[in-house]
Motif scaffolding. Sequence first.
Motif, mmCIF file in Angstrom:
data_model
loop_
_atom_site.group_PDB
_atom_site.id
_atom_site.type_symbol
_atom_site.label_atom_id
_atom_site.label_comp_id
_atom_site.label_asym_id
_atom_site.label_seq_id
_atom_site.Cartn_x
_atom_site.Cartn_y
_atom_site.Cartn_z
ATOM 1 N N THR A 11 0.859 -1.180 0.000
ATOM 2 C CA THR A 11 0.000 0.000 0.000
ATOM 3 C C THR A 11 0.897 1.232 0.000
ATOM 4 O O THR A 11 1.897 1.291 0.718
ATOM 5 N N VAL A 127 -1.788 -0.790 -3.862
ATOM 6 C CA VAL A 127 -3.010 -0.095 -3.478
ATOM 7 C C VAL A 127 -2.644 1.326 -3.092
ATOM 8 O O VAL A 127 -1.788 1.540 -2.228
ATOM 9 N N GLN A 137 -6.310 8.471 -11.548
ATOM 10 C CA GLN A 137 -6.628 8.363 -12.976
ATOM 11 C C GLN A 137 -6.338 9.679 -13.685
ATOM 12 O O GLN A 137 -5.734 9.698 -14.763
ATOM 13 N N SER A 142 -2.913 5.449 -12.707
ATOM 14 C CA SER A 142 -3.840 4.421 -12.219
ATOM 15 C C SER A 142 -3.471 3.026 -12.708
ATOM 16 O O SER A 142 -3.802 2.025 -12.061
ATOM 17 N N ARG A 146 -3.648 -1.708 -8.361
ATOM 18 C CA ARG A 146 -4.780 -2.623 -8.423
ATOM 19 C C ARG A 146 -6.063 -1.897 -8.023
ATOM 20 O O ARG A 146 -7.116 -2.126 -8.609
ATOM 21 N N THR A 147 -5.964 -1.025 -7.029
ATOM 22 C CA THR A 147 -7.122 -0.259 -6.586
ATOM 23 C C THR A 147 -6.646 0.961 -5.805
ATOM 24 O O THR A 147 -5.457 1.101 -5.514
ATOM 25 N N SER A 148 -7.587 1.834 -5.473
ATOM 26 C CA SER A 148 -7.277 3.058 -4.731
ATOM 27 C C SER A 148 -8.330 3.259 -3.650
ATOM 28 O O SER A 148 -9.529 3.143 -3.916
ATOM 29 N N ILE A 149 -7.875 3.561 -2.443
ATOM 30 C CA ILE A 149 -8.780 3.820 -1.327
ATOM 31 C C ILE A 149 -8.394 5.145 -0.703
ATOM 32 O O ILE A 149 -7.246 5.350 -0.301
ATOM 33 N N ALA A 167 -7.717 -1.676 2.854
ATOM 34 C CA ALA A 167 -6.723 -1.729 1.779
ATOM 35 C C ALA A 167 -6.195 -3.141 1.602
ATOM 36 O O ALA A 167 -6.064 -3.634 0.476
ATOM 37 N N SER A 170 -8.839 -5.295 0.016
ATOM 38 C CA SER A 170 -9.129 -5.003 -1.392
ATOM 39 C C SER A 170 -8.291 -5.844 -2.349
ATOM 40 O O SER A 170 -8.646 -6.008 -3.516
ATOM 41 N N VAL A 171 -7.168 -6.369 -1.854
ATOM 42 C CA VAL A 171 -6.340 -7.255 -2.678
ATOM 43 C C VAL A 171 -6.265 -8.654 -2.050
ATOM 44 O O VAL A 171 -5.399 -9.451 -2.400
#
Length: 231
Positions: A11, A127, A137, A142, A146-149, A167, A170-171
Amino acid sequence: MLDLTLIKAITLDLDDTLWPIWPAIERAEKALDDWLGQHAPMTAALFANPAARHEIREHVIHSRPEFKYNLSAIRREAIRLALYRSRENPLLAEDAFAVFYAERNRVTLFEDALLALEFLSSRFPLVALSNGNADIQRIGISNYFRTSISAQQFGVGKPDPRIFHAAAGSVEVAPAHVLHVGDDATLDVLGALNCGMQTVWVNRTEHLWTHAGEPHETVTSLTELCDLFPR
């Protein structure tokens, strides 16, 4: 001591870890002031007074506690309140905020950031984990994550353990197998340590560590972070 064998995901904090935040905020403030000068001159005059600007922001924070972790909402409502107090059109707040937010996301990455993102993302799911309102983005990074929190979407911010757990979840990785990387000693390092994560403190400006708990590693750049891993 960092145990590399445990790491299954990373993260990453954003502001002041991947880019310096204050130059972007200063440009965004100026863009907002210029826009208000053209479209709402009385509001621009009000915001030109630092004490008035501060009072309006504090009023929003205290009167709208639900915005505690939502920096975008606080900024938008402060603009709206300033327009109302200046007897100008409060509906201009949306356009004014859009001007600010576009510039806020025009960041200049640290020189080591892109290579580090390429290196780390090729080895681990990344993350983005931030208390700020950056849009990865819009910024153009981005594809490395894998994702953003963010605190404003999740409802709580670092160092609250819930956002770190989210976080990791999320993965689909347990916190003990997550490495958190960030610049803030309290929000990033202590917050992640309290969740059982390993931590790397990105200390670009040679701050002294003044807390009882310590990061697993301290680096002065993201290049040093990447050098911790075997090539």
